[in-house]
Write a protein that holds these residues in place. Sequence first.
Motif, mmCIF file in Angstrom:
data_model
loop_
_atom_site.group_PDB
_atom_site.id
_atom_site.type_symbol
_atom_site.label_atom_id
_atom_site.label_comp_id
_atom_site.label_asym_id
_atom_site.label_seq_id
_atom_site.Cartn_x
_atom_site.Cartn_y
_atom_site.Cartn_z
ATOM 1 N N ALA A 173 -0.745 9.573 -3.909
ATOM 2 C CA ALA A 173 -2.090 9.619 -3.337
ATOM 3 C C ALA A 173 -2.019 10.047 -1.886
ATOM 4 C CB ALA A 173 -2.734 8.241 -3.425
ATOM 5 N N THR A 174 -3.031 10.743 -1.453
ATOM 6 C CA THR A 174 -3.119 11.118 -0.046
ATOM 7 C C THR A 174 -3.806 10.004 0.732
ATOM 8 O OG1 THR A 174 -5.025 12.406 -0.753
ATOM 9 C CG2 THR A 174 -3.016 13.612 -0.191
ATOM 10 N N GLY A 175 -4.549 9.165 0.040
ATOM 11 C CA GLY A 175 -5.209 8.072 0.752
ATOM 12 C C GLY A 175 -5.951 7.176 -0.206
ATOM 13 N N PHE A 176 -6.287 6.009 0.286
ATOM 14 C CA PHE A 176 -7.047 5.067 -0.529
ATOM 15 C C PHE A 176 -8.452 4.931 0.024
ATOM 16 C CE2 PHE A 176 -2.650 3.416 -1.299
ATOM 17 C CZ PHE A 176 -2.593 3.837 -2.617
ATOM 18 N N SER A 177 -9.372 4.548 -0.830
ATOM 19 C CA SER A 177 -10.761 4.467 -0.423
ATOM 20 C C SER A 177 -11.324 3.076 -0.712
ATOM 21 C CB SER A 177 -11.566 5.550 -1.160
ATOM 22 O OG SER A 177 -12.843 5.072 -1.507
ATOM 23 N N LEU A 208 0.831 -1.201 0.000
ATOM 24 C CA LEU A 208 0.000 0.000 0.000
ATOM 25 C C LEU A 208 0.867 1.253 0.000
ATOM 26 C CD1 LEU A 208 -2.961 -0.906 2.391
ATOM 27 C CD2 LEU A 208 -3.067 -0.409 -0.060
ATOM 28 N N ALA A 209 1.953 1.216 0.791
ATOM 29 C CA ALA A 209 2.842 2.370 0.841
ATOM 30 C C ALA A 209 3.483 2.621 -0.523
ATOM 31 C CB ALA A 209 3.912 2.154 1.909
ATOM 32 N N GLN A 210 3.851 1.529 -1.211
ATOM 33 C CA GLN A 210 4.438 1.678 -2.554
ATOM 34 C C GLN A 210 3.432 2.291 -3.528
ATOM 35 O OE1 GLN A 210 5.896 -1.993 -4.236
ATOM 36 N NE2 GLN A 210 7.067 -2.384 -2.364
ATOM 37 N N TYR A 211 2.209 1.780 -3.479
ATOM 38 C CA TYR A 211 1.174 2.311 -4.379
ATOM 39 C C TYR A 211 0.905 3.785 -4.071
ATOM 40 C CZ TYR A 211 0.198 -2.530 -5.812
ATOM 41 O OH TYR A 211 0.296 -3.808 -6.300
ATOM 42 N N ALA A 212 0.882 4.105 -2.776
ATOM 43 C CA ALA A 212 0.629 5.495 -2.381
ATOM 44 C C ALA A 212 1.718 6.402 -2.935
ATOM 45 C CB ALA A 212 0.553 5.603 -0.863
ATOM 46 N N ALA A 213 2.970 5.956 -2.829
ATOM 47 C CA ALA A 213 4.073 6.773 -3.330
ATOM 48 C C ALA A 213 3.969 6.931 -4.845
ATOM 49 C CB ALA A 213 5.405 6.131 -2.942
ATOM 50 N N ALA A 214 3.643 5.837 -5.540
ATOM 51 C CA ALA A 214 3.572 5.886 -6.997
ATOM 52 C C ALA A 214 2.393 6.724 -7.475
ATOM 53 C CB ALA A 214 3.468 4.467 -7.564
ATOM 54 N N GLU A 216 -7.537 -8.128 -18.507
ATOM 55 C CA GLU A 216 -8.710 -8.917 -18.900
ATOM 56 C C GLU A 216 -9.996 -8.095 -18.781
ATOM 57 O OE1 GLU A 216 -9.354 -12.804 -18.859
ATOM 58 O OE2 GLU A 216 -7.484 -12.567 -19.948
ATOM 59 N N VAL A 217 -10.118 -7.384 -17.669
ATOM 60 C CA VAL A 217 -11.384 -6.741 -17.325
ATOM 61 C C VAL A 217 -11.484 -5.322 -17.896
ATOM 62 C CG1 VAL A 217 -12.829 -5.915 -15.415
ATOM 63 C CG2 VAL A 217 -11.687 -8.133 -15.244
ATOM 64 N N LEU A 218 -10.436 -4.516 -17.703
ATOM 65 C CA LEU A 218 -10.500 -3.117 -18.119
ATOM 66 C C LEU A 218 -9.860 -2.877 -19.480
ATOM 67 C CD1 LEU A 218 -9.997 -3.186 -14.796
ATOM 68 C CD2 LEU A 218 -10.141 -0.745 -15.075
ATOM 69 N N GLY A 219 -9.086 -3.854 -19.959
ATOM 70 C CA GLY A 219 -8.401 -3.666 -21.221
ATOM 71 C C GLY A 219 -7.153 -2.812 -21.071
ATOM 72 N N ARG A 220 -6.727 -2.577 -19.838
ATOM 73 C CA ARG A 220 -5.499 -1.827 -19.574
ATOM 74 C C ARG A 220 -5.023 -2.214 -18.168
ATOM 75 N NH1 ARG A 220 -6.806 1.637 -15.561
ATOM 76 N NH2 ARG A 220 -8.940 2.454 -15.472
ATOM 77 N N GLU A 221 -3.806 -1.818 -17.820
ATOM 78 C CA GLU A 221 -3.336 -2.088 -16.457
ATOM 79 C C GLU A 221 -4.029 -1.148 -15.477
ATOM 80 O OE1 GLU A 221 0.756 -2.692 -15.634
ATOM 81 O OE2 GLU A 221 1.164 -3.482 -17.637
ATOM 82 N N CYS A 222 -4.152 -1.558 -14.233
ATOM 83 C CA CYS A 222 -4.727 -0.686 -13.213
ATOM 84 C C CYS A 222 -3.675 0.326 -12.771
ATOM 85 C CB CYS A 222 -5.198 -1.497 -12.010
ATOM 86 S SG CYS A 222 -6.743 -2.393 -12.307
ATOM 87 N N THR A 223 -4.122 1.498 -12.382
ATOM 88 C CA THR A 223 -3.208 2.521 -11.877
ATOM 89 C C THR A 223 -2.874 2.202 -10.421
ATOM 90 O OG1 THR A 223 -5.014 3.897 -11.051
ATOM 91 C CG2 THR A 223 -4.338 4.263 -13.338
ATOM 92 N N PRO A 224 -1.775 2.761 -9.898
ATOM 93 C CA PRO A 224 -1.443 2.538 -8.485
ATOM 94 C C PRO A 224 -2.597 2.962 -7.563
ATOM 95 C CG PRO A 224 0.415 3.530 -9.618
ATOM 96 C CD PRO A 224 -0.721 3.513 -10.596
ATOM 97 N N GLN A 225 -3.282 4.035 -7.937
ATOM 98 C CA GLN A 225 -4.432 4.476 -7.131
ATOM 99 C C GLN A 225 -5.509 3.380 -7.093
ATOM 100 O OE1 GLN A 225 -5.120 7.936 -5.719
ATOM 101 N NE2 GLN A 225 -6.556 6.608 -4.616
#
Lengths: 133, 163
Positions: free
Chosen positions: A38-42, A29-35, A112-121
């Motif tokens: 983000a100020t926070g995840f929901s 989570l910390a890695q994703y936040a840095a990338a 598979e689902v979105l047709g693209r990679e998910c963002t860190p957020q």
Amino acid sequence: MKNMLVVTSGIVAMILSTVTLAGPREDLLAQYAAAAKATGFSAARGQTLHTQNFSGGKPDTPSCTTCHGKDTRGAGRALTGKAIEPVAVSVTPTRYTDPAKVEKWFKRNCTEVLGRECTPQEKGDWLTFVIGQ
Amino acid sequence: MRIPYRPLAIGLVTLAFSALVLARAQAGDRHFFAPVADSVVKEECGSCHLAFAPSMLPARSWQRMMGELDNHFGDNASLDPATAEKITSYLVANAGDAGGQRYSSKLLKGVATGAAPQRITELPKWVSEHRKVPDWEWRHKEVRTKANCVACHTAAEQGYYEE
């Protein structure tokens, strides 16, 4: 005064130990936040990502729930019929502890689902959602 | 006084039975296909479907499949090169024609020399073994696809395909 010091250092030690005890999920989570800067995840956004139908990916896998099921605490099922353990950490505590595995499946499944990679957020939101389930 | 002997007797019968099954399996029973024993292969090739027994396809098939993982039956199953290489050597070493044998398993009968079939479910022998399975059974919601061996062969994970 002396007591005060003991109490304070006790608290400091406690804080420190929770920090050093943070597991691989918290590290991720910390890695994703840095990338994501983000100020926070929901968890709510994570839930939307999990249940929403997308049209950018493959027609037979419009949503994460196609394979992981509507109930996060229940087993899912791959298109090949194979059972998938629940995504909720409360039911499958070993989940999301191997960062390479998490990244590999985010990459495969988001494509598979979105047709693209998910963002860190998005990854952080989704993880926050299932960690709380 | 007779009762306490019963569980023992049943235990002995069970033991004898599993010994028999084991002996048959080791003797190259046509129902038995040794399951994947390698933990990496089990994890990487067993999460979307049953980790198929390597002896069900010839080495050439596995080599080709492992070189095309980015388009694996429509899925992207790519792996990092080191893992892919490790898995390839395991599959090839345990393939149906490993060690230069013609074909160790009857399942590969009728496969042309040099051919690299990608589906077990399209092998001539597999098709003929399943010709009696009715259409509705394939479409059953617990089955979904021919590749879902476990739906009908409940002991497929252990390598047994009797029914």
